[in-house]
Enzyme design. Structure first.
Site, PDB file in Angstrom:
ATOM      1  N   ASP A 167      49.790  86.427  53.441  1.00  0.00           N
ATOM      2  CA  ASP A 167      50.049  85.083  52.882  1.00  0.00           C
ATOM      3  C   ASP A 167      50.447  85.061  51.408  1.00  0.00           C
ATOM      4  O   ASP A 167      50.270  84.048  50.733  1.00  0.00           O
ATOM      5  CB  ASP A 167      48.801  84.168  53.056  1.00  0.00           C
ATOM      6  CG  ASP A 167      48.332  84.086  54.501  1.00  0.00           C
ATOM      7  OD1 ASP A 167      49.187  84.126  55.396  1.00  0.00           O
ATOM      8  OD2 ASP A 167      47.113  83.979  54.708  1.00  0.00           O
ATOM      9  N   SER A 177      52.797  75.772  55.321  1.00  0.00           N
ATOM     10  CA  SER A 177      53.645  76.583  54.435  1.00  0.00           C
ATOM     11  C   SER A 177      54.422  77.586  55.265  1.00  0.00           C
ATOM     12  O   SER A 177      53.868  78.205  56.180  1.00  0.00           O
ATOM     13  CB  SER A 177      52.789  77.372  53.434  1.00  0.00           C
ATOM     14  OG  SER A 177      51.991  76.509  52.658  1.00  0.00           O
ATOM     15  N   ASN A 223      56.689  83.714  57.930  1.00  0.00           N
ATOM     16  CA  ASN A 223      55.381  83.423  58.526  1.00  0.00           C
ATOM     17  C   ASN A 223      55.059  81.950  58.324  1.00  0.00           C
ATOM     18  O   ASN A 223      55.461  81.354  57.316  1.00  0.00           O
ATOM     19  CB  ASN A 223      54.298  84.276  57.851  1.00  0.00           C
ATOM     20  CG  ASN A 223      52.919  84.021  58.452  1.00  0.00           C
ATOM     21  OD1 ASN A 223      52.750  83.964  59.675  1.00  0.00           O
ATOM     22  ND2 ASN A 223      51.919  83.866  57.599  1.00  0.00           N
ATOM     23  N   HIS A 278      51.915  79.246  57.910  1.00  0.00           N
ATOM     24  CA  HIS A 278      50.481  79.208  57.593  1.00  0.00           C
ATOM     25  C   HIS A 278      50.025  77.748  57.579  1.00  0.00           C
ATOM     26  O   HIS A 278      50.706  76.894  57.002  1.00  0.00           O
ATOM     27  CB  HIS A 278      50.240  79.864  56.219  1.00  0.00           C
ATOM     28  CG  HIS A 278      48.788  79.992  55.899  1.00  0.00           C
ATOM     29  ND1 HIS A 278      48.000  80.979  56.444  1.00  0.00           N
ATOM     30  CD2 HIS A 278      47.978  79.241  55.117  1.00  0.00           C
ATOM     31  CE1 HIS A 278      46.758  80.830  56.005  1.00  0.00           C
ATOM     32  NE2 HIS A 278      46.716  79.788  55.193  1.00  0.00           N
TER      33      HIS A 278
END
Ligand code: GRF
Length: 200
Positions: free
Chosen positions: A149, A140, A106, A108
């Site tokens: 997260d 990130s 992911n 972020h």
């Protein structure tokens, strides 16, 4: 390396990665796009790029379990090696997460663990960074686990917060960095400089 994308909105990060694959900057193949939003820019981009795409959500699958099974079988059908969440607003199910344990990434738009977690998405992240008076923010990339997260961060890049920045100016600067940095991180994974097997 076959890439499977999940995106809920514009899909500009996804597009940057697709472009890098097309130009040969990244030795990978965009294999499939899944969106929970049938009107998303991401689906439009998949159509334009002739990449197979699916709209899967609680509308198409009323139970989370059947949705999870459908998601996993599509990823397997398209022989996805790495799953990329690029602005995906939903959690993945347990079957999918277990199968792709250290292979769901992911992005972020902040320096995790700061400014992350439930409710910290989109412009809210940049609002919080500005309110906190930070002079540095960033990008990130982390491995996805069951929460929002919280999985291990595999790569981070800093972005300066400038005096007079607004949410608009800051989010634009961070998004530009995201586009480059996601590609650089995937290149590092392909080279073996980032070893995902340590996260198994
Ligand atoms: C990016 O800021 C990303 O960090 C966050 O969602 C946004 C997605 O933007 N997870 P886009 O859809 O790639 O343009």
């Amino acid at each position: 390396m076959n890439l499977g994308f999940f995106a809920s909105h514009d899909g500009s990060n996804m597009q940057a990665i697709i472009d890098a694959c097309k130009s040969g900057v990244l030795q990978a193949r965009p294999s499939v796009v899944i969106s929970n939003n049938s009107n998303s820019g991401a689906i439009e981009r998949a159509k334009n790029e002739r990449i197979p795409y699916y709209h899967l959500s609680s509308k198409s699958h009323t139970s989370p379990e059947t949705l999870d099974i459908a998601v996993l079988s599509i990823l397997q059908l398209h022989r996805v090696d790495i799953v990329i969440l690029a602005g995906y607003m939903k959690k993945l199910g347990q079957n999918t997460l277990s199968h792709y344990k250290n292979r769901v990434l992911n992005i972020h738009p902040a320096l995790l663990p700061k400014f992350g977690g439930k409710g910290m998405y989109g412009q809210k992240v940049h609002e919080a960074v500005l309110e906190a008076g930070e002079t540095k923010t960033g990008v990130s990339i982390h491995i996805v686990d069951e929460e929002y997260d919280t999985g291990p961060v595999i790569a981070q890049a800093k972005v300066s917060v400038m005096p007079g920045d607004t949410v608009t100016t800051l989010s634009k600067r961070v998004l530009e960095k995201e586009h480059m940095f996601f590609i650089e991180t995937l290149q590092a994974i392909l080279r073996g400089d980032i070893d995902l097997s340590v996260y198994l």
